[in-house]
Design a protein around this motif. Structure first.
Motif, short mmCIF file in Angstrom:
data_model
loop_
_atom_site.label_atom_id
_atom_site.label_comp_id
_atom_site.label_asym_id
_atom_site.label_seq_id
_atom_site.Cartn_x
_atom_site.Cartn_y
_atom_site.Cartn_z
N LYS A 1 14.71 54.75 -41.76
CA LYS A 1 14.00 54.07 -40.67
C LYS A 1 12.61 54.66 -40.46
CE LYS A 1 17.48 51.51 -39.76
NZ LYS A 1 18.60 51.84 -38.92
N GLN A 37 16.68 48.15 -44.79
CA GLN A 37 16.64 49.03 -43.62
C GLN A 37 15.27 49.62 -43.37
OE1 GLN A 37 19.47 51.92 -42.81
NE2 GLN A 37 21.22 50.71 -43.41
N VAL A 38 14.38 49.57 -44.35
CA VAL A 38 13.05 50.18 -44.17
C VAL A 38 12.21 49.24 -43.31
CG1 VAL A 38 11.01 51.02 -45.32
CG2 VAL A 38 13.22 51.33 -46.36
N PRO A 39 11.64 49.73 -42.20
CA PRO A 39 10.82 48.86 -41.37
C PRO A 39 9.54 48.45 -42.10
CG PRO A 39 10.80 51.11 -40.53
CD PRO A 39 11.76 51.08 -41.65
N GLN A 40 9.19 47.17 -41.97
CA GLN A 40 7.97 46.65 -42.60
C GLN A 40 6.75 47.08 -41.80
OE1 GLN A 40 7.92 45.26 -45.52
NE2 GLN A 40 10.15 45.32 -45.67
N PRO A 41 5.55 47.24 -42.34
CA PRO A 41 5.23 47.12 -43.76
C PRO A 41 5.71 48.33 -44.56
CG PRO A 41 3.31 47.79 -42.52
CD PRO A 41 4.39 47.53 -41.53
N GLY A 54 2.00 50.36 -35.85
CA GLY A 54 1.92 49.09 -36.56
C GLY A 54 3.20 48.71 -37.28
N LYS A 55 4.25 49.53 -37.13
CA LYS A 55 5.46 49.24 -37.89
C LYS A 55 6.48 48.47 -37.06
CE LYS A 55 6.93 51.54 -41.15
NZ LYS A 55 6.95 51.55 -42.62
N GLU A 56 7.41 47.90 -37.78
CA GLU A 56 8.46 47.11 -37.16
C GLU A 56 9.42 48.04 -36.41
OE1 GLU A 56 11.94 44.22 -39.10
OE2 GLU A 56 10.80 45.61 -40.30
N ILE A 57 9.95 47.60 -35.26
CA ILE A 57 10.99 48.39 -34.57
C ILE A 57 12.34 47.78 -34.92
CG2 ILE A 57 11.90 49.17 -32.37
CD1 ILE A 57 9.22 48.99 -31.19
N ILE A 58 13.18 48.56 -35.55
CA ILE A 58 14.52 48.07 -35.91
C ILE A 58 15.50 48.58 -34.88
CG2 ILE A 58 16.36 48.17 -37.60
CD1 ILE A 58 14.31 48.35 -39.75
N ILE A 94 17.38 59.59 -35.88
CA ILE A 94 17.53 58.95 -37.19
C ILE A 94 17.29 57.44 -37.11
CG2 ILE A 94 20.03 58.84 -36.80
CD1 ILE A 94 20.42 59.00 -39.77
N GLU A 95 17.70 56.78 -36.01
CA GLU A 95 17.63 55.32 -35.95
C GLU A 95 16.29 54.82 -35.41
OE1 GLU A 95 19.39 53.08 -37.12
OE2 GLU A 95 21.29 54.03 -37.61
N TYR A 96 15.43 55.70 -34.94
CA TYR A 96 14.19 55.22 -34.34
C TYR A 96 13.18 54.85 -35.40
CZ TYR A 96 15.60 56.39 -29.68
OH TYR A 96 16.24 56.41 -28.48
N SER A 97 12.44 53.77 -35.14
CA SER A 97 11.37 53.40 -36.07
C SER A 97 10.23 52.81 -35.26
CB SER A 97 11.89 52.39 -37.09
OG SER A 97 12.32 51.24 -36.42
N LEU A 115 9.57 55.47 -32.35
CA LEU A 115 9.46 56.78 -33.00
C LEU A 115 8.14 57.44 -32.63
CD1 LEU A 115 10.73 58.77 -34.96
CD2 LEU A 115 9.61 57.59 -36.81
#
Ligand code: SF4
Lengths: 137, 312
Positions: free
Chosen positions: A51, A76-80, B58-62, B220-223, B227
């Motif tokens: 992530k 699972q990898v956040p874009q971009p 600028g990244k996606e939040i999952i 671990i799960e933060y994006s 994050l």
């Protein structure tokens, strides 16, 4: 220039995915992080979680068992995010291309942004590939 | 009305969130650069932490399936706000002497909230590795709070008349020399440095986010932006905790004339001690950490306290 894009170029976090490699390519990837090459100079570092990653370094010939895991890891990898195929195995299948369990190469399953041939590729080649890739982003 | 606006501004811009974040990120660069030099590397350029934060924005939040959405996203914010409040309180006290009775206790409470936020967020993320990290973080908090409180109250005991106001402690130090000149407070300061190491989850106490076994554990799960909030909060803690120690033990921040230089030197000394401990120690197990804090560290803290009561 867009600040987030500038940040992306200056701070690539790498996640290292072994998709059936013989472990030699993986050692060369770790070489890039060692004092001699020190890719942290360019803001790159290895991260432990998918992530957090911006770059997926995939090595190995992708045997059939690994395919679902490879696809899930990519999702699972956040874009971009970009994928780099490391080594002859990941680029084309290399010496395993006629293997009974061969299901690759990597670009058959996930979009690949850069290919680094070599068995294993030198650390300089890996860094060179990343630099060229950054020029195209 | 004007003073309310002033307070809001001082929380948001100077010396609150914005200022603390910027200096904290610069400090994080010092940390990474010194670590690189210790390992015979060159290390990242000075803008590296800023680039990291911009990129994460600028990244996606999952949001993982099965996670509690609100808890997952808001827990880090609580930590960020708490550190911002602590930083504002410390700086305002140092600059204008504005304190209130018991602000020391408030600061100790608020410094725990980032850890609680991390625990909440990790538990909300429905990831087994994150919950192991959260349980370890919880044990670590239980372990280090006892010696930390004893050490801080050593300083309170040493000040006469005893006071729970930060500006009271600062006034005493201005009149009678810094507290670090006393044997009891040196012991308390050593204890605090160890506790700061654990509060920042730096090695040897990076047990909750052990990279090799838990893959960053609690976060671990933060994006993406979530994050970034966690990274900012860590940077701000790295800035605020040394400032707190300087305020309580080392005469506070002097922001005029040569005092500015002296203040920076004090700050950098503490940061370098922290970074050197970080780079020269391996990770301990959680049971070893708890035993360490409840055993030797608490004993040192209690000895310091007794010395302070005896007047040393
Ligand atoms: S390319 Fe060569 S070194 Fe790399 S995984 Fe394949 S066989 Fe091993």
């Amino acid at each position: 220039m867009d600040p987030t894009k500038w940040g992306f170029k200056k701070s690539l976090w790498l996640f290292h995915l072994n998709a059936g490699a013989c472990n030699n390519c993986d050692i060369e990837v770790l070489d890039c992080l060692c004092p001699k090459h020190d890719v942290e100079r360019f803001g790159m570092k290895l991260v432990g979680s998918l992530k957090h990653a911006d770059v997926l370094l995939v090595s190995g010939s992708v045997p059939r068992k690994v395919v679902p895991d490879l696809i899930e890891a990519y999702e699972q990898v956040p874009q971009p995010a970009v994928v780099i195929a490391i080594g002859a195995c990941a680029c084309t299948g290399g010496i395993f291309k006629d293997g009974y369990n061969f299901a690759g190469p990597v670009d058959k399953h996930v979009p690949v942004a850069a290919y680094v041939p070599g068995c294993p590729p030198r650390p300089e080649a890996i860094i060179g590939a990343v630099v060229k890739l950054l020029g195209t982003l | 009305m004007a003073s309310t606006l002033g307070l809001v501004l001082s929380f948001l811009i100077f010396p609150g969130l914005l200022f603390t974040a910027v200096i904290g990120l610069v400090t994080q660069w010092i940390d990474r650069k010194v670590s690189a030099l210790v390992q015979w590397r060159v290390g990242p350029p000075w803008y590296q932490p800023f680039a990291d934060i911009l990129k994460l924005m600028g990244k996606e939040i999952i949001i993982p399936a099965g996670a509690r959405r609100a808890g997952f996203l808001f827990a880090p914010m609580a930590g960020l706000a708490a550190v911002g409040v602590v930083s504002t309180m410390l700086w305002l006290t140092n600059m204008h002497g504005t304190g209130f009775v018991g602000d020391l206790i408030g600061v100790i409470y608020l410094l725990t909230i980032p850890s609680l936020g991390i625990i909440l967020g990790a538990s909300a993320s429905s990831n087994p590795l994150a919950s192991i990290g959260a349980s370890r973080e919880m044990k670590l908090v239980l372990a280090y709070e006892l010696p930390f409180v004893i050490a801080i109250f050593t300083a309170v005991t040493k000040v006469s008349p005893m006071t729970l106001r930060l500006d009271g402690i600062l006034d005493y130090q201005a009149a009678n020399g810094v507290l670090l000149g006393n044997a009891s407070c040196i012991l308390a300061f050593i204890v605090c440095i160890l506790v700061v190491q654990a509060k920042l989850t730096f090695p040897p106490f990076d047990i909750p986010e052990a990279e090799t076994e838990l893959m960053e554990g609690t976060h671990i799960e933060y994006s993406g932006a979530a994050l970034a909030v966690i990274k900012l909060q860590q940077a701000m803690m790295l800035f605020t905790l040394p400032i707190f120690l300087i305020t309580v033990f080392w005469g506070g921040l002097v922001l005029s004339g040569w005092g500015i230089l002296y203040t920076i030197v004090k700050y950098v000394i503490i940061i370098v001690i922290i970074v050197l401990i970080k780079n020269t120690t391996p990770r301990v197990r959680i049971d070893q950490a708890v035993r360490f804090f409840w055993g030797p560290v608490t004993v040192i803290a209690v000895v310091g306290m007794i010395l302070a009561i005896l007047g040393f």
